[in-house]
Write a protein that holds these residues in place. Structure first.
Motif, mmCIF file in Angstrom:
data_model
loop_
_atom_site.group_PDB
_atom_site.id
_atom_site.type_symbol
_atom_site.label_atom_id
_atom_site.label_comp_id
_atom_site.label_asym_id
_atom_site.label_seq_id
_atom_site.Cartn_x
_atom_site.Cartn_y
_atom_site.Cartn_z
ATOM 1 N N GLY A 10 0.808 -1.219 0.000
ATOM 2 C CA GLY A 10 0.000 0.000 0.000
ATOM 3 C C GLY A 10 0.840 1.267 0.000
ATOM 4 O O GLY A 10 2.046 1.228 0.247
ATOM 5 N N THR A 11 0.180 2.388 -0.270
ATOM 6 C CA THR A 11 0.893 3.664 -0.268
ATOM 7 C C THR A 11 1.320 4.025 1.154
ATOM 8 O O THR A 11 2.433 4.477 1.380
ATOM 9 N N THR A 12 0.417 3.805 2.107
ATOM 10 C CA THR A 12 0.715 4.194 3.487
ATOM 11 C C THR A 12 1.041 2.989 4.364
ATOM 12 O O THR A 12 1.927 3.041 5.188
ATOM 13 N N TYR A 13 0.271 1.927 4.193
ATOM 14 C CA TYR A 13 0.504 0.702 4.965
ATOM 15 C C TYR A 13 0.562 -0.477 4.019
ATOM 16 O O TYR A 13 -0.102 -0.483 2.989
ATOM 17 N N SER A 14 1.324 -1.490 4.408
ATOM 18 C CA SER A 14 1.371 -2.729 3.643
ATOM 19 C C SER A 14 1.008 -3.870 4.577
ATOM 20 O O SER A 14 1.093 -3.734 5.799
ATOM 21 N N LEU A 194 -10.462 3.976 -1.242
ATOM 22 C CA LEU A 194 -9.799 5.280 -1.101
ATOM 23 C C LEU A 194 -8.649 5.119 -0.111
ATOM 24 O O LEU A 194 -8.858 4.992 1.087
ATOM 25 N N GLY A 195 -7.449 5.077 -0.681
ATOM 26 C CA GLY A 195 -6.267 4.850 0.162
ATOM 27 C C GLY A 195 -5.513 6.142 0.414
ATOM 28 O O GLY A 195 -6.079 7.227 0.343
ATOM 29 N N GLY A 196 -4.222 5.999 0.672
ATOM 30 C CA GLY A 196 -3.405 7.168 0.967
ATOM 31 C C GLY A 196 -3.103 7.993 -0.277
ATOM 32 O O GLY A 196 -2.998 9.210 -0.210
ATOM 33 N N GLY A 197 -2.932 7.331 -1.422
ATOM 34 C CA GLY A 197 -2.527 8.070 -2.619
ATOM 35 C C GLY A 197 -3.415 7.906 -3.823
ATOM 36 O O GLY A 197 -3.321 8.684 -4.779
ATOM 37 N N GLY A 223 -6.176 10.754 -3.004
ATOM 38 C CA GLY A 223 -6.051 9.868 -1.846
ATOM 39 C C GLY A 223 -5.960 10.671 -0.567
ATOM 40 O O GLY A 223 -6.088 11.910 -0.580
ATOM 41 N N GLY A 224 -5.735 9.982 0.533
ATOM 42 C CA GLY A 224 -5.697 10.613 1.840
ATOM 43 C C GLY A 224 -4.710 11.778 1.915
ATOM 44 O O GLY A 224 -4.981 12.784 2.575
ATOM 45 N N ASP A 225 -3.574 11.645 1.190
ATOM 46 C CA ASP A 225 -2.576 12.727 1.229
ATOM 47 C C ASP A 225 -3.166 14.040 0.725
ATOM 48 O O ASP A 225 -2.756 15.119 1.157
ATOM 49 N N ASP A 226 -4.119 13.938 -0.205
ATOM 50 C CA ASP A 226 -4.724 15.163 -0.739
ATOM 51 C C ASP A 226 -5.638 15.819 0.296
ATOM 52 O O ASP A 226 -5.752 17.039 0.353
ATOM 53 N N ALA A 261 -1.577 17.450 10.348
ATOM 54 C CA ALA A 261 -2.829 17.432 9.567
ATOM 55 C C ALA A 261 -3.378 16.007 9.503
ATOM 56 O O ALA A 261 -4.580 15.774 9.692
ATOM 57 N N GLU A 262 -2.479 15.059 9.275
ATOM 58 C CA GLU A 262 -2.934 13.660 9.154
ATOM 59 C C GLU A 262 -3.518 13.175 10.480
ATOM 60 O O GLU A 262 -4.545 12.508 10.515
ATOM 61 N N ARG A 263 -2.836 13.548 11.573
ATOM 62 C CA ARG A 263 -3.329 13.166 12.904
ATOM 63 C C ARG A 263 -4.726 13.756 13.144
ATOM 64 O O ARG A 263 -5.625 13.097 13.635
ATOM 65 N N ALA A 264 -4.863 15.051 12.781
ATOM 66 C CA ALA A 264 -6.142 15.738 13.006
ATOM 67 C C ALA A 264 -7.240 15.056 12.184
ATOM 68 O O ALA A 264 -8.352 14.818 12.671
ATOM 69 N N LYS A 265 -6.905 14.712 10.954
ATOM 70 C CA LYS A 265 -7.877 14.052 10.074
ATOM 71 C C LYS A 265 -8.369 12.751 10.709
ATOM 72 O O LYS A 265 -9.566 12.479 10.728
ATOM 73 N N ARG A 266 -7.456 11.967 11.237
ATOM 74 C CA ARG A 266 -7.843 10.705 11.893
ATOM 75 C C ARG A 266 -8.719 10.981 13.112
ATOM 76 O O ARG A 266 -9.710 10.291 13.339
ATOM 77 N N THR A 267 -8.313 11.970 13.911
ATOM 78 C CA THR A 267 -9.094 12.307 15.112
ATOM 79 C C THR A 267 -10.533 12.643 14.714
ATOM 80 O O THR A 267 -11.486 12.231 15.381
ATOM 81 N N LEU A 268 -10.666 13.385 13.615
ATOM 82 C CA LEU A 268 -12.006 13.830 13.212
ATOM 83 C C LEU A 268 -12.897 12.680 12.733
ATOM 84 O O LEU A 268 -14.090 12.863 12.552
ATOM 85 N N SER A 269 -12.322 11.497 12.528
ATOM 86 C CA SER A 269 -13.169 10.333 12.201
ATOM 87 C C SER A 269 -13.923 9.859 13.444
ATOM 88 O O SER A 269 -14.948 9.209 13.340
ATOM 89 N N ASP A 270 -13.387 10.203 14.638
ATOM 90 C CA ASP A 270 -14.027 9.757 15.883
ATOM 91 C C ASP A 270 -14.620 10.900 16.697
ATOM 92 O O ASP A 270 -15.508 10.697 17.499
ATOM 93 N N GLY A 339 -9.478 0.767 2.211
ATOM 94 C CA GLY A 339 -8.555 1.898 2.321
ATOM 95 C C GLY A 339 -8.867 2.719 3.568
ATOM 96 O O GLY A 339 -10.027 2.893 3.937
ATOM 97 N N GLY A 340 -7.804 3.181 4.203
ATOM 98 C CA GLY A 340 -7.923 3.894 5.467
ATOM 99 C C GLY A 340 -8.843 5.105 5.414
ATOM 100 O O GLY A 340 -9.540 5.422 6.384
ATOM 101 N N MET A 341 -8.889 5.796 4.255
ATOM 102 C CA MET A 341 -9.679 7.024 4.156
ATOM 103 C C MET A 341 -11.185 6.778 4.255
ATOM 104 O O MET A 341 -11.948 7.700 4.500
ATOM 105 N N THR A 342 -11.594 5.533 4.032
ATOM 106 C CA THR A 342 -13.043 5.265 4.091
ATOM 107 C C THR A 342 -13.535 5.227 5.538
ATOM 108 O O THR A 342 -14.715 5.034 5.784
ATOM 109 N N ARG A 343 -12.614 5.430 6.500
ATOM 110 C CA ARG A 343 -13.052 5.561 7.897
ATOM 111 C C ARG A 343 -13.625 6.956 8.147
ATOM 112 O O ARG A 343 -14.227 7.199 9.181
ATOM 113 N N MET A 344 -13.391 7.864 7.214
ATOM 114 C CA MET A 344 -13.913 9.233 7.390
ATOM 115 C C MET A 344 -15.445 9.177 7.333
ATOM 116 O O MET A 344 -16.013 8.674 6.362
ATOM 117 N N PRO A 345 -16.138 9.697 8.364
ATOM 118 C CA PRO A 345 -17.597 9.560 8.392
ATOM 119 C C PRO A 345 -18.283 10.128 7.144
ATOM 120 O O PRO A 345 -19.243 9.552 6.645
#
Ligand code: AMP
Length: 602
Positions: A10-14, A194-197, A223-226, A261-270, A339-345
């Motif tokens: 993966g772009t961010t995780y494998s 929807l992954g990291g890239g 992707g998530g980086d955007d 920014a990435e940390r904040a994005k993850r926090t905002l999923s919860d 993909g990790g980005m699909t955790r975004m509500p």
């Protein structure tokens, strides 16, 4: 049988997985994690670190670590690519000798296939530690919209890592296979990945083990980086005027902002709000030490409005792929999120609104792709015919013709394997050779497509161009490898081109990188083996305790099942003792796995 593995690079995780008693299961990393961050780095002492350690190193010293390199693998370097890279990654991207992209990390210039090979090599070592013996056969997943160059580069990375790729599998297809197998699902499914890239969408029909891809599409630059970059832009606007210019130019500051920014994005999923605090923003290169601090808060609602242009693009891609499959949103029975980005509500809400029902649950979005790759790897190695995969061409394949346009031979979304043939006339009378350029892409214009190569026909005798038709045939294999053949129909002279042969690096460079990787892996494998031998007695201690426990409970509540359980653990214990005597790490790994399974079942 030799173990086979499925790898989600993966772009961010494998992740790496295998089939265990008919069910796909992730292989934990040697550090005990399920996923491995796709980051490679080098410490100040020159030691190679991969995965979580590299991620931590990158947080402290961004110039020493390379995350998200999959964004550039198999691409040609250009000034535009370099500019775009500056916004999303902390390392410089440079042009290699063949025009390929290289990166500079910890002062070393590295081909991207080497970076990927280091990641693959790490997953290979994890699998070898899990099985206690060498592993080489694998299926590796790639985004459905990866083009020929990107697929070739992935294969090259695998070669450097000493892996034999049985097949490259499209990521959404892999996710659907895992979902289908685990949940016994039959019907029409859409995979929203929807992954990291990158963003990939595939529509599949799944029926009795047959996985038929109806259409596939995506946006390779979404992707998530955007999403992170949108937050970074918003943060930069809040940096005091005096510092802003220096911060934007400074790699360390930009990396700090991206990380926050990435940390904040993850926090905002919860949570509805994320607090952001970034210190030491300024020019780190001058040594002047004038820095500022940024403290702010981002609400989920505002983040969603910042992300709107990106989420709109996601739904546009869904519409295009449904159109190509000649289906509507209502025809889709199951939407799988990957993909990790699909955790975004917001992503989940949009999907629910668009398809009229919520996405399915049951397969972890971070793990589905690796699990599906493991299912397919097992099928390819056993050839039992339990699953059949019918995929489609992810790009249109064409021949360049006069006037800068292309003639399309295999349209995108054609089922593969596919063949196509057409006749072309030489450009002018008197010419003695014909160059037949082969393109990949959706445009009608050659310069907007990617050139894959060209077939050259020599010794033509063109007295009259209309009398010398050249027949060009395309053959696309079921994993997207194209073979092209051109025949001068007047003489029967033919030339062929196997696009597969094209690699990004010279053979000698691949060989030397391969040797370097093999030496590294060998040394690591030795260490892993020593560690396995050292720690295995603890597993045997556990097994002995388990035998005593089971014997006690069999005494208190006698039953044939209780006797069987005692017998099974005793047999494993005996097998384990033999393994210790022979120093057989393969046996040790097997005993450990079987014991874990027994404990999980009891
Ligand atoms: P993948 O390439 O599938 O591993 O996806 C990684 C992307 O998902 C990165 O951009 C992550 O920042 C993002 N991501 C991971 N977890 C979350 C989360 N809980 N909420 C929002 N985005 C996430």
């Amino acid at each position: 049988m030799e173990p086979v593995i499925g790898i989600d690079l993966g772009t961010t995780y494998s992740a790496v997985a295998t089939l265990d008693s008919g069910r796909p299961a992730l292989i934990p990393s040697r550090a005990g994690a399920r996923l491995t961050p796709s980051v490679v780095g080098f410490t100040a002492m020159g030691e190679r670190v991969v995965g979580e350690r590299a991620q931590i190193l990158g947080d402290e010293a961004p110039e020493r670590a390379a995350p998200a390199t999959k964004r550039f693998i198999g691409k040609r370097w250009s000034a535009a690519l370099e500019k775009a890279a500056k916004l999303v990654v902390p390392y410089p991207v440079l042009a290699g000798p063949q025009g390929e992209v290289r990166i500079k990390v910890a002062g070393r210039v590295m081909p991207l296939t080497q970076v990927s090979a280091m990641l693959l090599g790490e997953l290979k070592l994890d699998a070898e530690a899990h099985f206690g013996r060498p592993v080489s056969k694998c299926v590796i997943t790639v985004p459905a919209n990866f083009d020929e160059g990107q697929r070739q580069a992935t294969r090259e990375a695998a070669r450097i890592a000493g892996l034999e790729v049985m097949r490259l599998l499209n990521e959404p297809t892999a996710a659907a296979m895992a979902y289908g197998l685990v949940n016994s699902f039959q019907g029409r499914a859409l995979v929203f990945d929807l992954g990291g890239g990158t963003f990939d969408v595939s529509v599949l029909e799944m029926e009795n083990g047959v996985y038929e891809v109806r259409a596939t599409g995506g946006d390779p630059q979404l992707g998530g980086d955007d999403f992170d970059a949108r937050i970074v832009q918003w943060l930069v606007a809040q940096v005091p005027d005096l510092y802003r210019e220096a911060v934007v130019k400074d790699r360390v500051s930009m990396q700090r902002l991206r990380y926050a920014a990435e940390r904040a994005k993850r926090t905002l999923s919860d949570k509805p709000e994320a607090f952001i605090s970034v210190s030491e923003l300024g020019d780190h290169s001058s040594g002047e030490g004038r820095f500022c601090q940024l403290d702010t808060a981002l609400t989920r609602a505002f983040f969603e409005s910042l992300s709107e242009p990106l989420t709109t693009r996601c739904l546009d891609v869904c519409r295009q792929v449904l159109d190509a499959a000649k289906l509507t949103a209502q025809d889709i029975e199951a939407v799988m999120l990957v993909g990790g980005m699909t955790r975004m509500p917001l992503v989940r809400e949009l999907v629910t609104r668009f398809f009229g029902h919520p996405p399915v649950t049951g397969v972890n979005p971070d793990e589905a792709v690796a699990l599906g790759a493991a299912v397919h790897a097992a099928e390819l190695s056993s050839r039992q015919g339990q699953t059949v995969l019918i995929d489609v061409a992810s790009h249109t394949l064409s021949v360049g013709v006069l006037g800068g346009t292309v003639r399309k031979l295999i349209p995108r979304n054609s089922p593969v394997p596919a063949t196509a043939k057409d006749a072309f006339l030489p450009g002018r009378t008197g010419q003695t050779q014909a160059r037949i350029p082969v393109y990949q892409g959706e445009s009608d214009f050659a310069d907007e497509c990617t050139k894959l190569g060209e077939v050259v026909l020599h010794e033509l005798n063109v007295v009259n161009r209309a009398d010398v038709p050249i027949e060009v045939s395309f053959e696309l294999s079921n994993e997207g490898t194209l073979s092209v053949r051109a025949v001068d129909t007047t003489t029967g002279m033919a030339e062929a081109l196997r696009i597969e042969a094209r690699t990004t690096l010279s053979t000698s460079e691949v060989d030397s990188l391969k040797a370097e990787q093999a030496a590294y892996s060998e040394a690591q494998a030795e260490k892993d083996k020593a560690l396995a031998i050292q720690t295995f007695p603890r597993v045997l201690d556990k097994a002995e305790r388990l035998v005593r426990l089971l014997e006690k409970s069999a005494e208190e509540n006698p039953s044939p099942e209780a006797d069987t359980a005692v017998g099974q653990v005793k047999a494993l214990l005996a097998q384990g003792r033999v393994a210790v005597r022979l120093q057989d790490t393969g046996q040790m790994a097997e005993v450990t796995r079987l014991l874990e399974r027994l404990v999980a079942l009891s």
